[in-house]
Enzyme design. Structure first.
Site, PDB file in Angstrom:
ATOM      1  CD  GLU A  93      -2.873   1.297   2.294  1.00  0.00           C
ATOM      2  OE1 GLU A  93      -3.738   2.194   2.253  1.00  0.00           O
ATOM      3  OE2 GLU A  93      -2.847   0.406   3.158  1.00  0.00           O
ATOM      4  CG  ASN A 101      -9.331  -1.351   1.245  1.00  0.00           C
ATOM      5  OD1 ASN A 101      -8.872  -2.446   1.556  1.00  0.00           O
ATOM      6  ND2 ASN A 101      -9.252  -0.304   2.065  1.00  0.00           N
ATOM      7  CD  GLU A 102     -10.331  -1.768   5.600  1.00  0.00           C
ATOM      8  OE1 GLU A 102     -10.478  -0.570   5.945  1.00  0.00           O
ATOM      9  OE2 GLU A 102      -9.474  -2.505   6.115  1.00  0.00           O
TER      10      GLU A 102
END
Length: 717
Positions: free
Chosen positions: A51, A376-377
């Site tokens: 990341e 993402n999430e």
């Protein structure tokens, strides 16, 4: 196998409820390993996640010039809405030079350029000339004898004589230098200036200087300094790349994380802005972690890194929502189309629209993109319904045009049954050490008929994690053993975050800590080395028996070393407790004298204190240490150290328990059994069928292979 898991879960339950009553006496346990039965772990089981966080890319990407990240245009000045030129600084004073920025660059998407007006001339200039310098990412690592490529773009109203140099941090000591001279006619329009500098000295805290003593006005933009010696010549820093290569990752998940969505949607990672010539990439503000990125490490480079590592790329793309769904796009179809075009860029024919862009970047061959993740999430947030509304649009479109691509949802089916189709689903967990250790059994009762689990982010965090402690590694070790044992439903796993620049610890702990010229692995990094051979190995059936409350977990695999084809039976034991354990290991299903005791080893990760950490001063304080395994055999009694992870690696004299089959060896006249299969025979199906047939037999499987599309051959011994 399931009853054994339940039994261990009961042991752990008693441990966490009544740990205070555990006595200090030596604990005893027995591990029974059945080497004649098991199943293959997915080939893609163990990987890494990168990341853009902690200025990680400003290390892995070998670019030395900092513009808050990567190749240095001056766009960050615009974002910061400031008249200063940070991180660039002035050489000289306002009586001799005036520096500002304007929108005169030749790059349409990078209009901000540095304007430098030199007021002095020749001897009237301060000693050493005037100009600007860039300090890099808290210092540039310059090594004697290494060659560095310097590039920048220049326009001037007059002729120029520019000194390009690498110097010490105070500018007083020159490490490498050259002068670039050009007539006014040559630089009246924007011109690319290039030179190579060979360093005469080593300095890990150097800077790049652009200086002159010639009066006039000039503009500078898009400055780059990069060593010629990079990982596989593709622009990645050698030492950091080798550290992740040593983990033998089978996949690389990228580029985030929160970086994908951005806190504001306008600051999301948009792949089209990160491909093509680096000079033309506009960059964007990484508001998730509060710094600018020029996206020199872009979509193409992530795909290239995956290929260089021999890992499958897993691209996480934006799904029309910012982080946690704070902001939602009004037209999701634009993001769907962007995802489809991103896949075409990766795997499309060189003649296709986006495949041709990839080919123009000197990679006509398609990348091996097989997995994509939709966001993402977002499904972890209060806006999960909006995510569930967007998700099918991406899934349906991808499956329509690219049916072989595996799609990953970030809704966790281990919590709630999914109401939408997916190939895999994300599972993220950050918690304390004891809780993560107990999560070894989290997937014991997960449905085996639904989509597979992708544990794409896990780590011990908070006080237990510190800056990277042994305690964190112990909790993670127990969790990984559990994932290994549940690898029939857990398809992939990776730790997070991977990197941190010691000068920007936005998130702790991390696997690898670095500065301009050094790097070390935390205990969590070294723990992962115990699982580098798990992918594609054979998971053996094990039973752990203990009459104490000792918190230990264990697993066993059979694997073949890819370098020399030597086979090992590897038993991993995690002791989370403060007492040593007398462990008896009994291995069944091996022939007599099949273990080479002289070449069997023991590898131990432990330290004097569970909060011990590595550092630049003591990079090897908590690292695995290997030694010969005394009395290696089918029956062993070993002492498992407190607070430790231990691998007992038994070298086998013969082929590796059927884990690495050569189908050509399975000839019909060698077969002891011919088993019917429903069709589309594979080695793994054949092996499982043979092991199921002989699971109660004292015989062991020597080999297995497909005779025909619907018939399997078993060879036993």
């Amino acid at each position: 196998m399931a009853p054994n898991k339940v039994y261990c879960a009961v042991i752990l339950l008693f441990f966490f409820c009544g740990a205070a009553s555990v006595s200090n006496r030596n604990q005893k346990a027995e591990l029974v390993v059945n080497a004649s039965g098991g199943r293959q772990i997915p080939e893609t089981f163990f990987g890494i996640f990168f990341e853009v966080i902690n200025h990680a890319a400003g290390g892995l990407w070998a670019e030395l010039v900092s513009n808050e990240v990567f190749i240095s245009g001056f766009e960050a000045v615009r974002q910061n809405k400031s008249l200063n030129i940070h991180p660039w600084s002035l050489i000289g004073d306002e009586s001799s030079i005036i520096v500002s920025t304007d929108r005169s660059s030749c790059f349409k998407r990078n209009k901000i350029a540095l304007r430098m007006e030199v007021l002095c001339d020749g001897d009237t200039c301060p000693v050493g000339r005037v100009g600007v310098y860039n300090p890099g990412f808290w210092g540039m690592d310059i090594k004697q004898g290494k060659i560095y490529k310097i590039v920048f773009y220049l326009r001037s109203l007059t002729s120029v004589n520019i000194s390009v140099s690498l110097t010490s941090s105070d500018g007083l000591r020159t490490l490498a230098n050259t002068n670039l001279i050009a007539s006014a006619g040559d630089v009246s329009n924007w011109t690319k200036m290039e030179t190579l500098l060979e360093a005469e000295e080593t300095n890990p805290n150097a800077r790049l200087q652009l200086k002159t003593s010639k009066k006039g006005v000039m503009w500078i933009d898009q400055v780059s300094a990069i060593p010629l010696d990079t990982y596989k010549s593709h622009g990645f820093r050698n030492d950091l790349s080798e550290m992740i290569a040593n983990l033998k990752p089978r996949f690389l998940r990228f580029p985030g994380g929160n970086f994908v969505g951005g806190d504001l949607l306008r600051n999301a990672f948009r792949w089209k802005d990160t491909v093509g010539p680096w000079e033309e990439r506009p960059g964007h503000f990484n508001d998730a972690w509060n710094y600018w990125t020029d996206d020199g490490l872009g979509y193409f480079e992530f795909l290239q890194l995956s290929e260089d590592l021999g890992a499958l790329p897993i691209w996480v793309f934006n799904n029309g929502m910012s982080n946690l769904g704070r902001e939602k796009a009004s037209n999701v179809s634009l993001f769907v189309q962007e995802a489809l075009e991103g896949i075409e860029f990766a795997i499309g024919d060189p003649s296709s629209k986006w495949g041709s862009v990839r080919a123009a970047m000197r990679h006509p061959k398609p990348f091996d993109l097989r997995y994509v993740a939709v966001g993402n999430e977002e499904c972890y947030s209060t806006e999960k319904n909006a995510y569930k509304e967007n998700y099918p649009k991406f899934y349906d479109a991808i499956k329509r045009y690219y049916p072989d691509i595996k799609v990953i949802s970030n809704c966790d089916e281990s919590v709630d049954q999914l109401d939408h189709p997916t190939d895999l689903y994300d599972f993220h967990i950050y918690t304390n050490a004891s809780d993560l250790f107990s999560k070894a059994h989290h997937f014991d009762h997960t449905s085996r008929s639904g989509p597979k689990v992708f544990v794409s982010e896990y780590a011990v965090s908070g006080k237990d994690g510190g800056m990277g402690s042994l305690l964190a590694a112990l909790g993670e070790a127990g969790f990984l053993v559990g994932l290994e044992r549940n690898s029939d439903v857990v398809a992939m796993v990776c730790y997070a975050p991977l990197f941190v620049n010691v000068h920007d610890r936005s998130w702790n702990p991390d696997a690898i800590v670095f500065n301009s010229n050094q790097a070390y692995g935390t205990p969590s990094y070294w723990l992962q080395h115990f699982f580098t051979d798990t992918s594609g190995a054979m998971l053996l059936n094990t039973t752990l028996i203990t009459n104490s409350l000792t918190p230990i977990l264990a697993s066993a695999i059979a694997q073949q070393n890819s370098n020399d084809n030597i086979c090992f039976l590897k038993v991993k034991v995690v002791n989370f407790g403060s007492n040593k354990v007398n462990l008896k290991i009994s291995v069944y299903g091996l022939e007599s004298n099949s273990i080479n005791s002289s070449r069997s080893t023991k590898t131990l990760l432990t330290s004097n204190n569970v909060m011990d950490e590595n550092s630049f001063k003591e990079p090897n304080k908590v690292v695995p240490r290997s030694s010969p395994l005394e009395n290696a055999g089918k029956d062993m009694e070993v002492i498992v150290s407190p607070h430790s992870v231990t691998s007992y690696d038994l070298m086998l004299e013969r082929q590796c328990l059927g884990t690495m089959f050569d189908e050509a060896q399975a000839k019909e006249d060698d077969c002891d059994s011919h088993l019917p299969l429903p069709g589309n025979c594979t080695k793994v199906q054949c092996l499982n069928a043979c092991m199921d047939k002989y699971k109660t037999s004292p015989k062991i499987i020597i080999n297995a292979g497909c005779e025909t599309n619907d018939k399997c051959c078993c060879i036993i011994g």
